[in-house]
Design a protein around this motif. Sequence first.
Motif, PDB file in Angstrom:
ATOM      1  N   TYR A 183      25.765  64.262  54.349  1.00 48.13           N
ATOM      2  CA  TYR A 183      25.937  62.867  54.476  1.00 48.13           C
ATOM      3  C   TYR A 183      27.476  62.766  54.840  1.00 48.13           C
ATOM      4  O   TYR A 183      27.835  62.235  56.021  1.00 48.13           O
ATOM      5  N   PRO A 211      34.057  58.921  55.176  1.00 48.22           N
ATOM      6  CA  PRO A 211      33.270  58.804  53.924  1.00 48.22           C
ATOM      7  C   PRO A 211      34.089  58.463  52.879  1.00 48.22           C
ATOM      8  O   PRO A 211      35.147  58.729  52.537  1.00 48.22           O
ATOM      9  N   VAL A 241      28.880  61.619  58.751  1.00 40.66           N
ATOM     10  CA  VAL A 241      29.776  60.326  58.725  1.00 40.66           C
ATOM     11  C   VAL A 241      30.955  60.580  59.377  1.00 40.66           C
ATOM     12  O   VAL A 241      31.401  60.093  60.097  1.00 40.66           O
ATOM     13  N   ASP A 268      35.070  52.302  60.241  1.00 40.30           N
ATOM     14  CA  ASP A 268      34.249  51.984  59.158  1.00 40.30           C
ATOM     15  C   ASP A 268      34.344  53.015  58.024  1.00 40.30           C
ATOM     16  O   ASP A 268      34.571  54.050  58.137  1.00 40.30           O
ATOM     17  N   GLU A 269      33.614  52.568  56.789  1.00 42.32           N
ATOM     18  CA  GLU A 269      33.401  53.320  55.715  1.00 42.32           C
ATOM     19  C   GLU A 269      32.017  53.415  55.122  1.00 42.32           C
ATOM     20  O   GLU A 269      31.179  52.312  55.476  1.00 42.32           O
ATOM     21  N   ALA A 270      31.700  54.808  54.895  1.00 43.04           N
ATOM     22  CA  ALA A 270      30.411  54.932  54.317  1.00 43.04           C
ATOM     23  C   ALA A 270      30.588  55.195  52.924  1.00 43.04           C
ATOM     24  O   ALA A 270      30.928  56.535  52.779  1.00 43.04           O
ATOM     25  N   CYS A 294      27.636  53.457  61.958  1.00 40.37           N
ATOM     26  CA  CYS A 294      28.969  53.692  61.811  1.00 40.37           C
ATOM     27  C   CYS A 294      29.875  54.219  62.872  1.00 40.37           C
ATOM     28  O   CYS A 294      29.472  55.009  63.875  1.00 40.37           O
ATOM     29  N   THR A 329      33.309  48.858  54.636  1.00 43.21           N
ATOM     30  CA  THR A 329      32.282  49.005  54.101  1.00 43.21           C
ATOM     31  C   THR A 329      31.049  48.955  54.904  1.00 43.21           C
ATOM     32  O   THR A 329      30.718  47.618  55.034  1.00 43.21           O
ATOM     33  N   LYS A 330      30.364  49.847  55.689  1.00 41.70           N
ATOM     34  CA  LYS A 330      29.055  49.370  56.503  1.00 41.70           C
ATOM     35  C   LYS A 330      27.996  49.804  56.077  1.00 41.70           C
ATOM     36  O   LYS A 330      26.893  49.355  56.191  1.00 41.70           O
ATOM     37  N   LEU A 331      28.077  50.986  55.137  1.00 44.68           N
ATOM     38  CA  LEU A 331      26.675  51.785  54.783  1.00 44.68           C
ATOM     39  C   LEU A 331      26.873  52.184  53.380  1.00 44.68           C
ATOM     40  O   LEU A 331      28.096  52.842  52.988  1.00 44.68           O
ATOM     41  N   VAL A 375      23.198  56.891  60.541  1.00 36.97           N
ATOM     42  CA  VAL A 375      24.627  56.999  60.440  1.00 36.97           C
ATOM     43  C   VAL A 375      25.315  56.410  61.608  1.00 36.97           C
ATOM     44  O   VAL A 375      26.076  55.613  61.867  1.00 36.97           O
TER      45      VAL A 375
END
Lengths: 159, 397
Positions: free
Chosen positions: B131, B142, B135, B119-121, B115, B168-170, B111
Amino acid sequence: MTSILKLLEEDARYTAKELAEMTGKSEPEVREIVEKLEKDHVINGYTALIDWDRTDVETVTAFIEVKITPQRDDGFDRIAERIYQYDEVESLYLMSGAFDFAVIVEGKTLKEVSQFVSLKLAPIEGVISTATHFIMKRYKDNHIMFKSETEQEERVLFV
Amino acid sequence: MIDYNAIMNERVRSLKPSGIRKFFDLMADMNDGTAISLGIGEPDFVTPWHIREAGIYSLEQGYTKYTPNAGMKRLREEIAKYLVRRFDLRYDPNGEIFVTVGGSEAIDLCVRALCGPGDEAIIPVPSFVCYGPIVTMSGATPVYIETKAENEFRLTADELRAAITPRTKLVVLPFPNNPTGGIMERADLEAIAEVLRGTQIMILSDEIYSELSYGVHHTSPANIPELYERTLVVNGFSKAYAMTGWRMGYVCGPKELLGQMVKIHQYGIMSAPTTSQYAAIEALKNGDEDIEKMRESYDFRRRLMLSRLRDAGLECFEPKGAFYMFPCIKSTGLSSDEFCTRFLQEYKVAVIPGTAFGDGGEGFVRMCYAASVRDIEEAMDRLAEFVRKVKNERESN
């Protein structure tokens, strides 16, 4: 079948219902399998593993090495039969190596066990010699450790 | 006077403490030995002796120094062989695998390396508690997707598609899942691959429960050729070998990314514990049978608890992975929190409210079946009584 055996070896008190639930079989199926295993002598009995040292009952257990002359035609079996008939004999194994039989004998006192060896076991025809080792402490039997559970003091809680 | 509240990093202060803690505090108060805990998510086995012995032996030999940052070469090589042998995953031990302090550190590194603010995960919930906070700490946001019981708590392609934005990154794929026991099979992952095609979005696949799959073989997103390049596989020794306290995990993925991640590890951790690395080598070399034995034992208890839960009148989908049941308790009319508090106070059994694992968890509770058969049975007997009592109360109202 193997999974039922493994479970019963772990805890012989599992009921047919429990075994059925754990193996995904039906109860009648489990009953049938266990009955067959008993009939075929795959399962030869059920017993508790007792640490007598934690009771006030006095017991002494000895491991005895026995050397014998095998008999014509019968080999070791005939003499084994003569030995294992005694109630004092807890277990009997035929061994490879320096001696022939390993006999586990239980008695109330040292004297009782030594008398069993000298008066009953040693005189059996075909027995050449015996060596008696008294068991001082039982740490583990049938995969079960004879001790109180030890728990780690503090553990993480959020997983 | 220092105003500690004012100097605290705002992101840290915004983190909520884990919701599980409360139940263990309650349980600690009932210190009379009759309380049963189905709360802790940890194997009930002690690490197999040959593995412990390898750790002890390494200490006797005086192997007490740092190892290379990425972990010992022999360990990385054994991990590579293990991944091919058990999951058909191919990674180069030089550069595509490195050893971390538990799977948790690996998650943190993935992460943090990817991130940042803006960014968004995407995180499917219910899932393991770490998680979201990790984040948040990275400065990213998140984005939670609530998986559904009717989908067996799988992440569907439509749900994922709806959550993706240009930021969205992840995407975190926490399967086999704690707390639901849900898994993702090949077809599910192929559907995910289609959604991600053409994007720059990475997958963090937390596969710590990969060895605990029942009736199906675990499939990693990295097994899907199209997803291989965008997947970071996190795994470890805690669950497969009952080695939670050794803190041994690892991450596998593209060299370019791992090369960057190892820098964070190098500055923050230096190297994973040396004793644990020696034990881990032994686990990988001679531990396949231990895995099978423990999995079989969990599987027996999984079937037992599922059967008893249904006897008690609770709806529960059959979990195919991990060691948790996630029954629905909506029929009792209680919230997850009420259910767990009352069950603990009135019947002395600790289970965890589904809400501790994210919003999608309301109406569910987590019960861990890595407990003794006798404890499970006793707990389920008490559960049946509790459910009966609660339902009677509802009817008489």
